[in-house]
Design a protein around this motif. Structure first.
Motif, short mmCIF file in Angstrom:
data_model
loop_
_atom_site.label_atom_id
_atom_site.label_comp_id
_atom_site.label_asym_id
_atom_site.label_seq_id
_atom_site.Cartn_x
_atom_site.Cartn_y
_atom_site.Cartn_z
N MET A 1 75.19 32.15 74.84
CA MET A 1 75.44 32.98 73.53
C MET A 1 75.64 31.62 72.55
N SER A 2 74.96 31.70 71.30
CA SER A 2 75.34 30.92 70.05
C SER A 2 76.21 31.65 69.15
N SER B 1 67.55 28.82 69.81
CA SER B 1 66.92 28.60 68.15
C SER B 1 67.98 28.23 67.24
N ILE B 2 69.05 28.94 67.29
CA ILE B 2 70.19 28.77 66.47
C ILE B 2 70.78 27.50 66.99
N PHE B 3 71.05 27.08 68.25
CA PHE B 3 71.72 26.09 68.54
C PHE B 3 70.95 24.61 68.01
N VAL B 4 69.68 24.94 67.88
CA VAL B 4 68.89 23.54 67.53
C VAL B 4 68.96 23.45 66.04
N LYS C 1 71.29 33.27 60.41
CA LYS C 1 71.95 33.64 61.29
C LYS C 1 73.07 32.28 61.74
N ALA C 2 72.20 31.24 61.91
CA ALA C 2 72.86 30.19 62.46
C ALA C 2 74.17 29.51 61.35
N ARG D 1 60.10 16.13 63.47
CA ARG D 1 59.54 17.70 63.34
C ARG D 1 60.40 18.38 64.42
N VAL D 2 60.91 19.28 63.92
CA VAL D 2 61.87 20.12 64.91
C VAL D 2 61.20 21.56 64.87
N PHE D 3 61.04 22.10 66.14
CA PHE D 3 60.53 23.33 66.42
C PHE D 3 61.53 24.50 67.26
N PRO D 4 62.20 24.95 66.38
CA PRO D 4 63.09 25.98 67.15
C PRO D 4 62.29 26.99 67.88
#
Lengths: 432, 303
Positions: free
Chosen positions: A298-299, B19-22, B52-53, B183-186
């Protein structure tokens, strides 16, 4: 379809879990065919992709549709007919979603196998039943155990070409099992298959009545992965501090990150490293509201009861269960750079959890021959795709665990300071 | 999180967490990130993930639309509404302006996908963006399947598929020299179906053209193109009204609709789950140019 059915299907789709697996095997053992088959049998292969592959196969004069073309997407790969780089593929069954890290089998691409295995729950190794175990089979099994991939599947492929001979299969299975035992390899399953003809892939084949185990897909769908995660040691590397500059949200200070291991709950006593300051978790936030507990992967955003100075790179853990705070680290390092070898005395950037530091190579204890597991203690350096036990000293302490206990807080990468290339992957054996 | 199966997360929650981590990694390690926002479903999902991140803070980076000038009006309207709602800073890199000022030349066939690249790169240089979030997914296309989550681009924006940085664990290497970018692709690990499940779960509003509606179309190369100022019926083509929806939203002169009755998110999910054709195969004329069309465009700096 009724609304109720639709909703339950919806719910089922949303509650499926995710299994990441890496595939390995030597050249021409049918790995691409197997992946093509898995995609085809789970209806994850689309007709336009298949048509494109059929057209290219026909244009090249291939005798049969070359499913490898599905996975070899780059020009250079198609020209040479080999897989150069890790590719990721996706498929799903009603039970599970799968991410395949399709890693090349060529000896010069060991680093790709290491890359694919680093996040895998399971590794799938293919051997050709006619050839039996080859050097690569052993190397891939070793890399799987080095990377601590929890589950291992050996697929004895091309069984159709040995007339589904049980003895051939059992000889390979026995040989591999005894080799894997030496490696401290995890859960091992051996399955006889024909990727080309689809036997024992999606369902059990009538051609192997003597085989009593699961089909490959059944195994992938049912292998128990929930207990693979470390839920004991609380490790929360602080990734980013959230402090809104807002007149609506005032005085908010949260520590954002992804739970590496353990279970965090509001009210828990925690310690923050490297400072050693202690506090209590006051809340665990997500954008969907606070949660009662947080666990991997979880993040979340953690808030603490006390105002203490915490920044990116710090680690939240439990006071009586903390990682080492260490500047001296011993690790197995896989070297990934073709331009320059790892040398004693050289300095690199090290990235470990959310911490970045500089590291100097203090020593190379040995270079490991990944085929024979022989240790060469006289090796002066590590070249591309070589693995060895290395001593590092870092400029700031790492907050580290042994890799065998924690894949997230035990792994690191080395970056060349001049070129910024990722040149090495490390697995911590000891930190002090 | 269900009570009977403790400490497990669904695949969708796992993808979201990744994705949030990225996104947080990028925010922590880069100077000037930007999110490429076309008004398409993938970049819309990216905006939700960005919300959300960083909640309860606002999304801490601007968004950029590389505008080919060939837009579906519904999509532009959506873009502007969303940007206002989230209080975002929108940068528009305009292909039309670049054509008018002579920096790029219109191609003979009038398609603008390829000339998007220099316009994108000029904007990156102008604003000195060092990380560009893109909504690309590896399941879209075979060249994408090989691309890293953090994809290094040199000072010309070029991608070199044979010289990519290995990506291990969740340790992303975003280091770069001035002028270079990442380039970042979450959404790398998401599939089209995952995106739709997420849209349903999060109840995300989309531009109306994603859902079935009646539209005047012509059939061309087996695909249905909306008749508008960019798609003029050719000799022998008949204009007919069909019930269609869009699976992807791109340049309006290049993006085709699919025949569909799916007018709700649930019906779209059913349709996507059952389809036997990839979204790009069904709707993108530009990918059919050659076997390696996407790889070639990406090498030049396309995202």
């Amino acid at each position: 379809m009724s609304q109720a059915t639709l909703e339950s299907e919806e719910a089922a789709a949303r509650s499926m879990d995710l299994l990441r697996f890496a595939t390995a095997g030597s050249v021409d053992d049918g790995k691409s065919t197997l992946i093509g088959r898995l995609l085809y049998d789970t209806k994850s292969l689309f007709s336009d992709q298949l048509e494109a592959v059929e057209a290219v196969s026909a244009a090249r004069g291939d005798e049969y549709t070359n499913l490898a073309l599905l996975t070899d997407g780059l020009r250079a790969e198609r020209e040479q007919g080999i897989t150069i780089d890790v590719a990721y593929r996706y498929f799903a069954t009603p039970r599970r979603k799968f991410i395949i890290a399709d890693t090349p089998g060529h000896i010069q691409y060991t680093r790709n196998m290491v890359t694919g295995a680093s996040t895998a729950d399971l590794a799938l190794i293919l051997v050709d039943a006619r050839k039996g175990l080859v050097e690569q089979s052993r190397r891939h099994a070793f890399l799987t155990s080095l990377l601590r991939v929890p589950h291992l599947v050996l697929c004895v492929n091309k069984m159709d070409l040995v007339d589904w001979d049980r003895e051939v299969y059992e000889k390979i299975a026995d040989e591999f099992t005894s080799f894997a035992a030496k490696l401290d390899a995890p859960d091992l399953t051996v399955i006889p298959i024909s990727a080309l003809e689809g036997d024992n892939i999606a369902s059990r084949s009538e051609k192997s009545p003597w085989y009593e185990g699961p089909s490959l897909l059944h195994h992938l769908e049912h292998v128990h992965i929930a207990s693979d995660r470390n839920l004991v040691d609380v490790r929360f590397p602080v990734q980013y501090v959230i402090r809104p500059q807002s007149t609506v949200v005032t005085d908010y200070r949260g520590y954002a990150g992804q739970v590496a291991s353990g279970v965090l709950k509001p009210g828990d006593d925690v310690m923050v490293l490297p400072s050693g300051m202690t506090s209590k978790i006051s809340a665990i936030d997500t954008a969907d509201g606070p949660v009662d507990e947080a666990f991997p992967p979880m993040s979340v955003t953690v808030r603490l009861a006390d105002e203490i100075d915490i920044s990116r790179g710090d680690m939240i853990c439990r006071p009586n269960n903390a990682p080492a705070v260490a500047q001296d680290v011993e690790a197995m390092v896989c070297w990934m750079d073709e331009t320059a070898p790892l040398r004693v005395g050289a300095k690199y950037t090290i990235k470990h959890t959310t911490r970045t530091a500089r590291a100097v190579v203090r020593g190379l204890q040995y270079r490991l021959d990944v085929n024979t597991l022989h240790r060469d203690e006289t090796a002066p350096q590590l070249g591309l795709n070589e693995i060895g036990r290395v001593k590092l000293r870092t400029t700031i302490p790492l907050l580290a665990d042994e890799y065998r206990r924690n894949r997230t807080t035990g792994g690191f990468i080395l970056i060349d300071e001049a070129t910024n290339r990722t040149v090495g992957a490390g697995m911590i054996i000891e930190a002090q | 999180m269900s009570q009977t199966k403790p400490y497990r997360v669904s695949h969708l929650d796992a993808l979201e967490a990744e994705s949030i981590f990225v996104m947080r990694e990028v925010m922590a390690e880069f100077e000037r990130p930007v999110l490429l926002f076309s008004g398409g479903k993938d970049s819309i999902v990216m905006l939700r993930l960005a919300e959300k991140a960083f909640a309860p803070a606002r999304i801490p980076f601007p968004v950029m639309h590389v505008d080919t000038g060939h837009n579906f009006p519904e999509v532009l309207e959506y873009r502007d509404t969303r940007v206002t709602e989230l209080g975002l800073n929108l940068v528009v890199a305009s292909v039309q302006e670049a054509i008018d000022s002579g920096t790029v030349r219109e191609l003979p066939d009038g398609t603008r996908n390829r000339i998007q690249t220099p316009v994108l790169l000029a904007a990156v240089e102008k604003y000195r963006f060092d990380a560009l979030f893109g909504g690309a997914r590896r399941d879209e296309e075979k060249a994408r399947a090989k691309e890293r989550m953090f994809s290094f681009r040199d000072e010309f924006g070029q991608w070199d598929p044979k010289n990519q940085r290995p990506e291990l664990w969740s340790l992303y290497n975003g280091r770069h020299h001035p002028g270079e970018s990442i380039r970042v692709f979450p959404l790398s690990n998401w599939t089209e179906l995952d995106v739709w499940h997420y849209i349903a779960k999060e109840e995300i509003a989309l531009p109306s053209i994603y859902y079935a509606h009646d539209r005047e179309v012509v059939e061309r190369d087996g695909m249905f193109y909306a008749v508008n100022e960019f798609i003029v019926p050719r000799a022998g083509e008949t204009v007919e009204t069909r019930t269609v929806r869009y699976r992807t939203v791109g340049d309006a002169s290049q993006t085709a609709a699919v025949l569909s009755d799916a007018d709700t998110v649930e019906k779209v999910i059913d349709e996507v789950a059952a389809t036997r054709i990839t979204e790009r195969g069904a709707t993108r004329g530009d990918d059919k140019v050659s076997e390696a069309a996407m790889e070639d465009r990406k090498r030049e700096g396309y995202f």
